[in-house]
Design a protein around this motif. Structure first.
Motif, PDB file in Angstrom:
ATOM      1  N   GLN A  68       0.830  -1.207   0.000  1.00 19.14           N
ATOM      2  CA  GLN A  68       0.000   0.000   0.000  1.00 19.14           C
ATOM      3  C   GLN A  68       0.864   1.257   0.000  1.00 19.14           C
ATOM      4  N   LYS A  69       2.007   1.203   0.700  1.00 20.69           N
ATOM      5  CA  LYS A  69       2.918   2.348   0.788  1.00 20.69           C
ATOM      6  C   LYS A  69       4.349   1.865   0.601  1.00 20.69           C
ATOM      7  N   PRO A  70       4.760   1.612  -0.658  1.00 21.78           N
ATOM      8  CA  PRO A  70       6.064   1.002  -0.890  1.00 21.78           C
ATOM      9  C   PRO A  70       7.262   1.885  -0.579  1.00 21.78           C
ATOM     10  N   GLY A  71       7.111   3.203  -0.568  1.00 25.76           N
ATOM     11  CA  GLY A  71       8.250   4.064  -0.270  1.00 25.76           C
ATOM     12  C   GLY A  71       9.123   4.268  -1.491  1.00 25.76           C
ATOM     13  N   ALA A  72      10.397   4.647  -1.259  1.00 25.11           N
ATOM     14  CA  ALA A  72      11.318   4.943  -2.360  1.00 25.11           C
ATOM     15  C   ALA A  72      11.579   3.707  -3.211  1.00 25.11           C
ATOM     16  N   LYS A  73      11.624   2.549  -2.571  1.00 21.23           N
ATOM     17  CA  LYS A  73      11.791   1.293  -3.288  1.00 21.23           C
ATOM     18  C   LYS A  73      10.538   0.443  -3.114  1.00 21.23           C
ATOM     19  N   ASP A  74      10.225  -0.275  -4.163  1.00 21.64           N
ATOM     20  CA  ASP A  74       9.123  -1.242  -4.099  1.00 21.64           C
ATOM     21  C   ASP A  74       9.775  -2.620  -4.081  1.00 21.64           C
ATOM     22  N   PRO A  75      10.012  -3.187  -2.907  1.00 18.77           N
ATOM     23  CA  PRO A  75      10.850  -4.380  -2.823  1.00 18.77           C
ATOM     24  C   PRO A  75      10.150  -5.629  -3.339  1.00 18.77           C
ATOM     25  N   TYR A  76      10.957  -6.586  -3.743  1.00 23.01           N
ATOM     26  CA  TYR A  76      10.425  -7.914  -3.982  1.00 23.01           C
ATOM     27  C   TYR A  76      10.202  -8.578  -2.627  1.00 23.01           C
ATOM     28  N   ILE A  77       9.090  -9.302  -2.501  1.00 24.40           N
ATOM     29  CA  ILE A  77       8.735  -9.951  -1.236  1.00 24.40           C
ATOM     30  C   ILE A  77       8.594 -11.445  -1.464  1.00 24.40           C
ATOM     31  N   MET A  78       9.359 -12.224  -0.686  1.00 22.16           N
ATOM     32  CA  MET A  78       9.251 -13.669  -0.728  1.00 22.16           C
ATOM     33  C   MET A  78       8.710 -14.158   0.606  1.00 22.16           C
ATOM     34  N   MET A  79       7.580 -14.842   0.580  1.00 19.61           N
ATOM     35  CA  MET A  79       6.991 -15.392   1.786  1.00 19.61           C
ATOM     36  C   MET A  79       7.719 -16.671   2.205  1.00 19.61           C
ATOM     37  N   LEU A  80       8.016 -16.770   3.490  1.00 16.42           N
ATOM     38  CA  LEU A  80       8.601 -17.983   4.061  1.00 16.42           C
ATOM     39  C   LEU A  80       7.607 -18.566   5.054  1.00 16.42           C
ATOM     40  N   THR A  81       7.262 -19.832   4.895  1.00 15.10           N
ATOM     41  CA  THR A  81       6.287 -20.413   5.801  1.00 15.10           C
ATOM     42  C   THR A  81       6.390 -21.924   5.836  1.00 15.10           C
ATOM     43  N   ALA A  82       5.969 -22.495   6.943  1.00 13.95           N
ATOM     44  CA  ALA A  82       5.906 -23.950   7.065  1.00 13.95           C
ATOM     45  C   ALA A  82       4.640 -24.492   6.425  1.00 13.95           C
ATOM     46  N   ARG A  83       3.712 -23.616   6.099  1.00 19.52           N
ATOM     47  CA  ARG A  83       2.474 -24.053   5.479  1.00 19.52           C
ATOM     48  C   ARG A  83       2.687 -24.323   4.000  1.00 19.52           C
ATOM     49  N   GLY A  84       2.255 -25.489   3.551  1.00 22.30           N
ATOM     50  CA  GLY A  84       2.426 -25.812   2.149  1.00 22.30           C
ATOM     51  C   GLY A  84       1.130 -25.952   1.391  1.00 22.30           C
ATOM     52  N   GLU A  85      -0.006 -25.695   2.066  1.00 25.44           N
ATOM     53  CA  GLU A  85      -1.287 -25.872   1.410  1.00 25.44           C
ATOM     54  C   GLU A  85      -1.463 -24.843   0.295  1.00 25.44           C
ATOM     55  N   GLU A  86      -2.149 -25.246  -0.765  1.00 24.82           N
ATOM     56  CA  GLU A  86      -2.328 -24.383  -1.930  1.00 24.82           C
ATOM     57  C   GLU A  86      -3.043 -23.091  -1.569  1.00 24.82           C
ATOM     58  N   ILE A  87      -4.042 -23.143  -0.696  1.00 26.02           N
ATOM     59  CA  ILE A  87      -4.804 -21.940  -0.360  1.00 26.02           C
ATOM     60  C   ILE A  87      -3.922 -20.891   0.290  1.00 26.02           C
ATOM     61  N   ASP A  88      -2.931 -21.327   1.080  1.00 24.17           N
ATOM     62  CA  ASP A  88      -2.034 -20.374   1.710  1.00 24.17           C
ATOM     63  C   ASP A  88      -1.140 -19.699   0.682  1.00 24.17           C
ATOM     64  N   ARG A  89      -0.724 -20.441  -0.342  1.00 22.73           N
ATOM     65  CA  ARG A  89       0.080 -19.837  -1.402  1.00 22.73           C
ATOM     66  C   ARG A  89      -0.734 -18.782  -2.138  1.00 22.73           C
ATOM     67  N   VAL A  90      -1.986 -19.093  -2.422  1.00 18.87           N
ATOM     68  CA  VAL A  90      -2.845 -18.152  -3.136  1.00 18.87           C
ATOM     69  C   VAL A  90      -3.070 -16.892  -2.313  1.00 18.87           C
ATOM     70  N   ILE A  91      -3.328 -17.055  -1.014  1.00 15.60           N
ATOM     71  CA  ILE A  91      -3.546 -15.897  -0.142  1.00 15.60           C
ATOM     72  C   ILE A  91      -2.290 -15.036  -0.082  1.00 15.60           C
ATOM     73  N   GLY A  92      -1.136 -15.689   0.066  1.00 12.00           N
ATOM     74  CA  GLY A  92       0.113 -14.935   0.115  1.00 12.00           C
ATOM     75  C   GLY A  92       0.353 -14.134  -1.145  1.00 12.00           C
ATOM     76  N   LEU A  93       0.120 -14.741  -2.298  1.00  6.14           N
ATOM     77  CA  LEU A  93       0.305 -14.040  -3.558  1.00  6.14           C
ATOM     78  C   LEU A  93      -0.715 -12.925  -3.735  1.00  6.14           C
ATOM     79  N   SER A  94      -1.919 -13.120  -3.203  1.00  6.84           N
ATOM     80  CA  SER A  94      -2.968 -12.107  -3.371  1.00  6.84           C
ATOM     81  C   SER A  94      -2.661 -10.831  -2.606  1.00  6.84           C
ATOM     82  N   THR A  95      -1.826 -10.892  -1.580  1.00 10.05           N
ATOM     83  CA  THR A  95      -1.469  -9.680  -0.831  1.00 10.05           C
ATOM     84  C   THR A  95      -0.320  -8.931  -1.481  1.00 10.05           C
ATOM     85  N   GLY A  96       0.263  -9.500  -2.530  1.00 10.02           N
ATOM     86  CA  GLY A  96       1.330  -8.808  -3.239  1.00 10.02           C
ATOM     87  C   GLY A  96       2.682  -9.460  -3.155  1.00 10.02           C
TER      88      GLY A  96
END
Length: 236
Positions: A68-96
């Motif tokens: 919503q407020k990336p600042g001077a740089k708009d960083p790449y974001i990689m989610m790290l999680t122990a959850r491997g379910e497909e729905i969690d991947r979709v939710i993570g990607l949907s937030t950006g």
């Protein structure tokens, strides 16, 4: 390149930090969501490795606030999680989020993913073109995009890096039908790791910013069974 590690488990954080520092990356570490937002504003890192389950604000909320407020740089974001379910991947990607790495992962895979994210940035920073259609102008040199719907003063679009690159791809060839595979190849190349539906996520986010009515797209049209097409008149 600067990397911010957001991980509440010290052992995992240390392993990530040592692995990446051996590869020449500069790393900082914090262990909760609120501190992550503070560190992001101060450091403006190139990449954020963001654990999903954090004390205080979770990783999804942190990701959403940064987008919503990336600042001077708009960083790449990689989610790290122990959850491997497909729905969690979709939710993570949907937030950006740009990528998703499930624990446990090997140091080699982590480094490969990080380098892939950085190559995406380098791939687009090397472009030096401007693209125009009747309603949009994308300047690759200045990294700006504008929309003009009413023939008045053009409106500057506030886009993330991926949204900007996606719009530039569409505007560069109006009328062309792009499959998801072609868009992935264009935006990420052989470095892509993840779910093909990440394309749908970023198209939906782009529509919210450029369409008069995102529910009834005027410009980015869905081609059922194929992918997407950008409809606007080209201007030389």
């Amino acid at each position: 390149m600067d990397i911010l590690i957001v991980e509440d488990e010290p052992e995992i954080a240390k392993l990530i930090q040592l692995t990446l520092e051996r590869e020449g990356f500069a790393c900082q570490w914090c262990r909760d969501g609120l501190t992550a937002l503070q560190e992001f504003r101060q450091q403006q890192p190139d990449i954020i490795l963001l654990d999903l389950m954090l004390p205080g604000l979770d990783g999804l909320e942190v990701c959403a606030r940064i987008r919503q407020k990336p600042g001077a740089k708009d960083p790449y974001i990689m989610m790290l999680t122990a959850r491997g379910e497909e729905i969690d991947r979709v939710i993570g990607l949907s937030t950006g989020a740009d990528d998703y790495l499930v624990k446990p992962f090997s140091p080699a895979e982590l480094v490969a993913r990080v380098r892939a994210l950085l190559r995406r940035s380098l791939r687009h920073s090397g472009q030096s073109l401007s693209h125009r259609t009747e309603h949009f102008t994308v300047d690759m040199d200045q990294h700006t995009a504008t929309r003009n719907l009413n023939s008045d003063q053009p409106e500057a679009l506030d886009l993330t890096t991926l949204e900007f690159n996606l719009l530039a791809t569409f505007v560069s060839q109006p009328g062309r039908v792009w499959s998801r595979t072609q868009l992935i190849d264009k935006l990420w190349g052989d470095d892509f790791f993840g779910d093909e539906r990440v394309v749908d996520t970023h198209v939906a986010r782009l529509r919210k910013k450029i369409e008069p009515d995102p529910a009834k797209p005027t410009f980015v049209k869905t081609v059922i069974g194929v992918g997407y097409k950008f409809e606007d008149s080209a201007i030389a």
